[in-house]
Design a protein around this motif. Sequence first.
Motif, PDB file in Angstrom:
ATOM      1  N   MET A   1       4.934   8.655  -3.561  1.00 23.99           N
ATOM      2  CA  MET A   1       6.138   8.447  -2.760  1.00 23.99           C
ATOM      3  C   MET A   1       7.086   7.481  -3.464  1.00 23.99           C
ATOM      4  SD  MET A   1       4.731   8.127   1.134  1.00 23.99           S
ATOM      5  CE  MET A   1       3.720   9.427   1.893  1.00 23.99           C
TER       6      MET A   1
ATOM      7  N   THR B   1       6.475   6.403   8.475  1.00 20.30           N
ATOM      8  CA  THR B   1       5.166   5.851   8.860  1.00 20.30           C
ATOM      9  C   THR B   1       4.555   5.002   7.754  1.00 20.30           C
ATOM     10  OG1 THR B   1       4.056   7.884   8.120  1.00 20.30           O
ATOM     11  CG2 THR B   1       4.681   7.750  10.442  1.00 20.30           C
ATOM     12  N   TYR B   2       5.037   5.160   6.532  1.00 23.67           N
ATOM     13  CA  TYR B   2       4.536   4.363   5.407  1.00 23.67           C
ATOM     14  C   TYR B   2       5.420   3.144   5.133  1.00 23.67           C
ATOM     15  CZ  TYR B   2       1.371   8.200   4.304  1.00 23.67           C
ATOM     16  OH  TYR B   2       0.373   9.149   4.359  1.00 23.67           O
ATOM     17  N   MET B   3       6.515   3.012   5.907  1.00 17.22           N
ATOM     18  CA  MET B   3       7.440   1.899   5.703  1.00 17.22           C
ATOM     19  C   MET B   3       7.578   1.008   6.937  1.00 17.22           C
ATOM     20  SD  MET B   3       8.631   1.906   2.612  1.00 17.22           S
ATOM     21  CE  MET B   3      10.104   0.908   2.737  1.00 17.22           C
TER      22      MET B   3
ATOM     23  N   TYR C   1       9.788   8.653   4.605  1.00 18.73           N
ATOM     24  CA  TYR C   1       8.375   8.396   4.917  1.00 18.73           C
ATOM     25  C   TYR C   1       8.275   7.205   5.874  1.00 18.73           C
ATOM     26  CZ  TYR C   1       8.395  10.893   0.457  1.00 18.73           C
ATOM     27  OH  TYR C   1       8.655  11.781  -0.554  1.00 18.73           O
TER      28      TYR C   1
ATOM     29  N   ASP D   1       0.807  -1.224   0.000  1.00 19.99           N
ATOM     30  CA  ASP D   1       0.000   0.000   0.000  1.00 19.99           C
ATOM     31  C   ASP D   1       0.840   1.274   0.000  1.00 19.99           C
ATOM     32  OD1 ASP D   1      -2.560  -0.792  -0.334  1.00 19.99           O
ATOM     33  OD2 ASP D   1      -3.151  -0.719   1.769  1.00 19.99           O
ATOM     34  N   PHE D   2       2.099   1.167  -0.391  1.00 20.22           N
ATOM     35  CA  PHE D   2       2.963   2.351  -0.436  1.00 20.22           C
ATOM     36  C   PHE D   2       2.436   3.319  -1.487  1.00 20.22           C
ATOM     37  CE2 PHE D   2       7.139   4.445  -1.429  1.00 20.22           C
ATOM     38  CZ  PHE D   2       7.347   4.967  -0.153  1.00 20.22           C
ATOM     39  N   PRO D   3       2.164   4.598  -1.122  1.00 16.23           N
ATOM     40  CA  PRO D   3       1.604   5.562  -2.079  1.00 16.23           C
ATOM     41  C   PRO D   3       2.458   5.700  -3.335  1.00 16.23           C
ATOM     42  CG  PRO D   3       1.477   6.431   0.145  1.00 16.23           C
ATOM     43  CD  PRO D   3       2.300   5.175   0.228  1.00 16.23           C
TER      44      PRO D   3
ATOM     45  N   SER E   1       6.996  -7.111   2.491  1.00 13.81           N
ATOM     46  CA  SER E   1       7.108  -6.410   1.209  1.00 13.81           C
ATOM     47  C   SER E   1       6.670  -7.331   0.080  1.00 13.81           C
ATOM     48  CB  SER E   1       8.546  -5.936   0.980  1.00 13.81           C
ATOM     49  OG  SER E   1       8.910  -4.983   1.951  1.00 13.81           O
TER      50      SER E   1
ATOM     51  N   LYS F   1       0.077  -1.605   9.717  1.00 11.89           N
ATOM     52  CA  LYS F   1      -1.030  -1.352   8.796  1.00 11.89           C
ATOM     53  C   LYS F   1      -0.621  -1.366   7.330  1.00 11.89           C
ATOM     54  CE  LYS F   1      -4.503  -0.554  11.673  1.00 11.89           C
ATOM     55  NZ  LYS F   1      -5.755  -1.347  11.629  1.00 11.89           N
ATOM     56  N   ILE F   2       0.665  -1.282   7.063  1.00 17.48           N
ATOM     57  CA  ILE F   2       1.108  -1.046   5.684  1.00 17.48           C
ATOM     58  C   ILE F   2       1.332  -2.330   4.894  1.00 17.48           C
ATOM     59  CG2 ILE F   2       2.216   1.111   6.358  1.00 17.48           C
ATOM     60  CD1 ILE F   2       4.899  -0.435   6.161  1.00 17.48           C
TER      61      ILE F   2
ATOM     62  N   SER G   1      -5.128  -0.122   6.419  1.00 21.01           N
ATOM     63  CA  SER G   1      -5.123   1.193   7.048  1.00 21.01           C
ATOM     64  C   SER G   1      -6.505   1.824   7.101  1.00 21.01           C
ATOM     65  CB  SER G   1      -4.167   2.129   6.306  1.00 21.01           C
ATOM     66  OG  SER G   1      -4.567   2.276   4.957  1.00 21.01           O
TER      67      SER G   1
END
Length: 388
Positions: free
Chosen positions: A152, A192-194, A190, A147-149, A240, A198-199, A205
Amino acid sequence: MKFLRNKIDQIKKPFEKGQKFEKFAPAINALDTFLYVPNHTTKHGAHIRDAVDLKRTMITVVLALVPALLFGIYNAGYQHFIQLNEGVLPPFMDIFLHGLWKVLPMIIVSYAVGLGIEFFFAIKRGHEVNEGYLVSGLLIPMVMPVDFPLWMLAISVAFAVIIGKEAFGGTGMNIFNPALLARAFAFFAYPTYMSGDKIWVSDASTIDGVSGETILGTLANGKEVTYSTMDMFLGFIPGSVGETSVLAILIGAFVLIATGVGSWKIMFSGVVGAAVTAMMFNAVGLTPLMNFDWMNHLVVGGFAFGIVFMATDPVSAAQTDKGKIIYGLLIGFFSITIRVFNPAYPEGVMLAILLMNTLAPTIDYFVVNGNVAKRKKRLAKSKQLKSA
């Protein structure tokens, strides 16, 4: 195929020397060399006659990545449905298509941004586009959370290609592995995204009460692991995109070793270094991560993926035979050490490989100079015997 060859030749005419679009020739030539073997040869210097060129090497690595990629796509869908649907699984294709819907845009963004930058630098510098990004463009999304944007991801790719590769002169000149550099940039830019719980699971999330924490994250927080060793080996765990299935990674490792593209010395010594280090920590056993079985250390997180596809990068790794063994042993040692002593960075293999990328030239330097010193001693000894 002759029809395609003729069509490409027609398209290339406006890009030939002296024509209107001459400066854009590297871009159109990239398509030609991707489909066909280049029809030019070197005019000066050494001539190496070999059937394996850069394009075939890169394509071999891409093929070796396919098993891990396909399983990663399926696992992305599997983790989504098994956790968000309370253990109820839909048909196989629904699971796979959900994962594909999440992973495919990441691959498209990675290639679009990375190749766009490479084409720009090739045109600006007036040289041909190299095939090096064929591998990096696939590796980068495979080492990211599902779910990594995408925006980004695009910035991380741009950083890796510009700062980690083109700033050093392009393909074959980079000090660090570009894919790991992209992950490191994302990790620190980033955080909090790694990291977190939740990721790693698609859409987790957006729903309360769902936790898709990785095994290393669970251990770092002092919690009990509920997955079996077989789950870890097969890859039915959060993580991942491409790093969870050791089985799929081993298939890729076999392809790399059988074709001579990947160094078995680095892979083997890396596993030995990690196993011995984990055994030593098992003997101490002061924390959950120290108590974590040494075999499980080898099959969780990104260790297997990193040691097979990242540590063996022929550009940023050690080049000498003895240097490769030392290089691999130290990667294994630092990977487990970072995991155990710094719970904030449970995925120690990333930092371990980047650290050893900086030390690889030094290792080779001492190995080469050590060999030179031994030969000088043998020469001096032979002269003494002759004079006697």
